[in-house]
Design a protein around this motif. Structure first.
Motif, PDB file in Angstrom:
ATOM      1  N   SER A 187       0.822  -1.210   0.000  1.00 12.82           N
ATOM      2  CA  SER A 187       0.000   0.000   0.000  1.00 12.82           C
ATOM      3  C   SER A 187       0.858   1.262   0.000  1.00 12.82           C
ATOM      4  O   SER A 187       1.949   1.285   0.552  1.00 12.82           O
ATOM      5  N   VAL A 242      -0.040   4.164   1.395  1.00 17.63           N
ATOM      6  CA  VAL A 242      -0.698   5.026   2.371  1.00 17.63           C
ATOM      7  C   VAL A 242      -0.103   4.784   3.752  1.00 17.63           C
ATOM      8  O   VAL A 242       0.444   3.719   4.035  1.00 17.63           O
ATOM      9  N   LYS A 252      -5.134   1.026  -3.583  1.00 14.37           N
ATOM     10  CA  LYS A 252      -4.155   1.733  -2.751  1.00 14.37           C
ATOM     11  C   LYS A 252      -2.735   1.245  -2.983  1.00 14.37           C
ATOM     12  O   LYS A 252      -1.807   1.684  -2.315  1.00 14.37           O
TER      13      LYS A 252
END
Length: 179
Positions: free
Chosen positions: A39, A41, A69
């Motif tokens: 990911s 994030v 993501k």
């Protein structure tokens, strides 16, 4: 060395992001490969940025429902069908495992990796990186499990608790026999 890191995808404060960034830079400067949840994030992004910026490789293992993501521009990205397959792939692609701060998903990953090791289904070194004392309670619980006979192997054979990234990486390089 291929270093699997289980950690949070949440946005966290400097107590957690600064040590994570420092650890990531150590990995990258050491020429290691980060194997992580893929990911882009939160803390996952912080660590991936740090490794990549310092010259390390990135191998992401995302999962279908989180693929939106997933980070672009990695050396390799795999999309697993579910979380169980994701954990298995991350373990298979790594030489060692590091568990950083995280929520229930990270705790699930940590306990599964330790359960597999307890049963001899892998022998990879596992480090629990206890940033800012985050895992003090878990460390105490594991010690109690060990003392009261709930673990068939000594706790020290299952996991190493490191207080910082330097200690974590030193332990991994020593125990894995890889530089």
């Amino acid at each position: 060395m291929n270093i699997c890191v289980f950690l949070s995808a949440a946005d966290l404060d400097e107590r957690y992001t600064a040590p994570a960034r420092e650890f990531a830079e150590l990995l990258g400067k050491g020429g290691h490969t980060l194997v992580w949840g893929g990911s882009d994030v939160g803390l996952m992004k912080v660590v991936a940025d740090g490794v990549q910026d310092a010259g390390g490789r990135l191998v992401g293992v995302s999962v279908k429902f989180l693929s939106a993501k997933a980070r672009d521009g990695v050396d390799e990205m795999i999309v697993a069908k579910d979380l169980a397959e994701r954990k298995a792939l991350m373990l298979a692609k790594s030489d060692v495992v590091v568990i950083m701060v995280g929520g229930t998903g990270t705790l699930d990953e940590a306990t599964e990796i330790l359960e597999l090791k307890k049963h001899g289904l892998h022998t990879k070194p596992v480090v629990l990186l206890n940033t800012a004392g985050f895992y003090d309670g878990l460390k105490q619980q594991f010690r109690r499990m060990d003392a009261e006979g709930f673990l068939p192997v000594p706790l020290t054979d299952l996991v190493f608790f490191a207080e910082d990234g330097v200690a974590a990486l030193a332990y991994l390089e020593e125990t894995a026999g890889i530089q």
